[in-house]
Enzyme design. Structure first.
Site, short mmCIF file in Angstrom:
data_model
loop_
_atom_site.label_atom_id
_atom_site.label_comp_id
_atom_site.label_asym_id
_atom_site.label_seq_id
_atom_site.Cartn_x
_atom_site.Cartn_y
_atom_site.Cartn_z
N GLU A 70 -13.05 -8.21 5.70
CA GLU A 70 -12.31 -9.42 4.83
C GLU A 70 -11.97 -10.41 5.98
OE1 GLU A 70 -11.69 -6.48 3.95
OE2 GLU A 70 -11.46 -6.10 1.83
N GLU B 57 0.70 2.76 -0.37
CA GLU B 57 -0.34 3.30 0.45
C GLU B 57 0.20 4.57 1.45
OE1 GLU B 57 -2.12 0.61 3.95
OE2 GLU B 57 -3.62 0.52 2.60
N GLY C 189 -0.35 -0.36 10.00
CA GLY C 189 -0.49 -1.75 9.48
C GLY C 189 0.88 -2.14 8.52
N ARG C 190 1.15 -1.17 7.58
CA ARG C 190 2.11 -1.78 6.66
C ARG C 190 3.41 -1.53 7.24
NH1 ARG C 190 -0.61 2.86 5.44
NH2 ARG C 190 0.31 4.73 5.32
N LYS D 23 -14.45 1.07 0.72
CA LYS D 23 -15.11 0.09 1.84
C LYS D 23 -16.36 0.54 2.36
CE LYS D 23 -10.81 -0.30 4.47
NZ LYS D 23 -10.13 -0.26 5.77
N LYS E 205 -5.18 -5.09 12.90
CA LYS E 205 -5.02 -3.99 13.94
C LYS E 205 -6.22 -3.55 14.51
CE LYS E 205 -2.99 0.57 14.13
NZ LYS E 205 -2.36 1.66 13.46
N HIS F 42 12.08 -12.35 -18.66
CA HIS F 42 11.40 -12.92 -19.66
C HIS F 42 10.14 -12.38 -20.13
CE1 HIS F 42 14.94 -15.48 -20.33
NE2 HIS F 42 15.00 -15.39 -19.37
#
Ligand code: F6P
Length: 554
Positions: free
Chosen positions: A219, A360, A274-275, A511, A213, A391
């Site tokens: 990263e 978030e 973003g999410r 950050k 965005k 399990h």
């Protein structure tokens, strides 16, 4: 600077909240065994259905009175008005002064939704059409790489919302995808992610989608740079970038500066968080995998749940009820975590996707006006596909000291029938909801002849809440409606808690510190730090080589 908003009366002082607090104390000893025994219709009554999703919340620790009080709380929090405000494009993301208009991404062309006086629906559909043309060109081989070869692998480079949605959707909708094109994901700044994702690829047949965005995320920019170098080196020509890279971003200028032209950039808008961005151009890799028509089906599923959320009365409103139950479990019953267990192999990444969506959004400690909330907010969300989770962590869900509510998600029809395995899968889902709710008492165990010394170890207390979500079949449409259910549940929770579900200021600090630590690797005099970080850095610097160690500050 963010202006302080006038503080409304604290939530905890409101009559609806206090009534729920008293009710929670009063019903503390109630057990699901008794609630079911007292009302044989409970299992069919405490249910709701919308957009192909049947929600059974009868195994939550609620009564009719609880629901009545929760709905009163929603009304007194202005939920219906806030829903309208979100759908109308009002500034519901108050700290970033933005609309949160992901619902416009799946609105039909005939709709009109205004932001700052501009109808955004035509723009949304223009981008969808461009995406559709590009996706079809890649799929049918019209779009070719620099050397004229067809694209065989699409690598989405992005992180957070620019990764988790498309990654989850590519896996969830694999059954519908074109198997001649593989979609991969690079998100982690650990070089291993890029190297392993590309080691067996032929650059001439690889298309990178750089999805960000902001187009500034460290990263993603690092991985995009590595990908560009990899393509140029493999194909021996810098102009190859034009055939092997497209971008998805709101920041056209930064995309150009990276070297991707406007005609290869798919835009979206700052009013898409973003999410919440999978149904925007961020879903391009999904569209290439499943094709434009199926992508439209995904959007139709989202839209069906949007319409339901906007119009259904609260007592029948699936996302609103889901959100209210989460508020009940978290803020009134003290359950700080919640598991999501999809009984479908394709939904393996759904819990990870929901982690960003929910944590978030609602991992906040102050209200919209900046006051401490004074109660628990967003639960820790985690999970694993069923039956695998049974399990590993289910032991603790059944007999641990903490109570963890669960969402169990299942599909009536299998996509890949193998013998009677779907019966087995669904039997396990239903068994978990029953075992968690009713458990097994000492008397039952004694009646079955269990040795007395083993009885305390075998007792399962039950009364552990679950919601079961049943869908017909995993399709693009049903995935869209399932995602929208959770999005609107998260919104409902945020409205009740009075927090901004659309900002994420907490991620900034790390950050900033990382940027200054990075400087400190090369310049020992840059920024004195605490003794722990200083020593950790010293050990790292010693191994990588570099100048003297920064001095400890505290
Ligand atoms: O760091 C958190 C975050 O801002 C998320 O909200 C977002 O989804 C992610 O980073 C990626 O951001 P972008 O799409 O701008 O690269």
């Amino acid at each position: 600077m963010v202006e302080m908003l006038a503080a409304p009366p604290p939530l905890t002082a409101r009559p609806a909240w206090q009534a729920l607090r008293a009710h929670a104390r009063h019903t503390e000893g109630d057990h699901l065994r008794d609630l079911f025994a007292a009302d044989p219709t409970r299992g069919t009554r405490l249910t709701a259905e919308a957009a192909g999703i049947y929600l059974d919340y009868s195994k939550q620790r609620v009564s009719d009175r609880t629901l009545e009080l929760l709905i009163r709380l929603a009304e007194s929090s202005g939920l219906p008005g806030r829903v309208e405000a979100m759908f109308a494009g009002d500034v519901v993301n108050v700290t970033e002064r933005r609309a949160a208009l992901h619902v416009a991404l799946r609105a039909p062309r005939s709709a009109s939704i205004h932001v700052d006086g501009v109808d955004v629906v035509p723009e949304v559909h223009d981008v969808l059409e461009r995406m559709g043309r590009f996706a079809s060109d890649v799929r049918d081989g019209t779009w070719r790489g620099f050397t004229g070869r067809r694209i065989r692998t699409v690598v989405n480079i992005g992180i957070g919302g620019s990764d988790l949605g498309p990654r989850m959707a590519a896996e969830a909708l694999r059954h519908y995808s074109d198997r001649s094109i593989e979609v991969r994901f690079v998100s982690n700044v650990d070089g291993t992610n890029f190297v392993e994702a590309t080691r067996d690829l032929d650059a001439s047949e690889t298309l990178f989608i750089v999805s960000s965005k902001s187009f500034t995320t460290a990263e993603t920019m690092a991985n995009a740079g590595a990908a560009r170098a990899w393509v140029v080196e493999a194909l021996g020509d810098a102009s190859a970038v034009g055939r092997h890279f497209v971008a998805v971003s709101t920041n056209a200028e930064a995309v150009r500066a990276f070297g991707i032209g406007d005609e290869q950039t798919f835009g979206f808008w700052d009013w898409v968080g973003g999410r919440y961005s999978l149904p925007s151009a961020v879903g391009l890799s999904t569209m290439i995998a499943i094709g434009p028509e199926q992508f439209r089906e995904l959007l139709a599923g989202y839209h069906a749940m949007d319409e339901h959320f906007r119009s259904a009365p609260l007592a029948e409103n699936v996302p609103a009820l889901h959100g209210l139950l989460t508020v009940w479990n978290t803020s009134f019953l003290g359950m700080g975590s919640m598991a999501v267990v999809p009984y479908d192999e394709y939904l393996g990444s759904f819990p990870a996707y929901l982690q960003q969506l929910t944590m978030e959004s609602n991992g906040k400690r102050v209200t919209e006006s900046g006051e401490p909330v004074g109660h628990a907010t967003g639960p820790v969300v985690w999970g694993e596909r069923g039956t695998n989770g049974q399990h590993s962590f289910f032991q603790q869900l059944h007999q641990g000291t903490a109570t963890v509510p669960c969402d169990l998600i299942g599909f009536l029809e299998p996509l890949n029938p193998v013998g009677a395995q779907h019966d087995l899968l669904m039997a396990h889902l239903f068994a978990q909801s029953e075992a968690l709710a009713f458990g097994k008492t000492a008397a039952q165990l004694q009646g079955e002849g269990s040795p007395e010394w083993l009885v305390p170890h075998r007792v399962s207390p039950g009364n552990r809440p679950t919601s079961t979500l049943l869908l017909d079949r995993l399709t693009p449409y049903s995935l869209g409606s399932l995602i929208a259910l959770y999005e609107h549940s998260v919104f409902t929770q945020g409205v009740i808690w009075g927090i901004d579900s659309f900002d994420q200021w907490g991620v900034e600090l790390g950050k900033q510190i990382a940027a200054s630590i990075l400087e400190g690797f090369d310049d020992a005099s840059a920024g004195a730090r605490d003794s722990s970080t200083t020593e950790l850095m010293r050990r790292y610097r010693e191994r990588r080589g570099g100048s003297a160690v920064p001095t400890a500050r505290r």
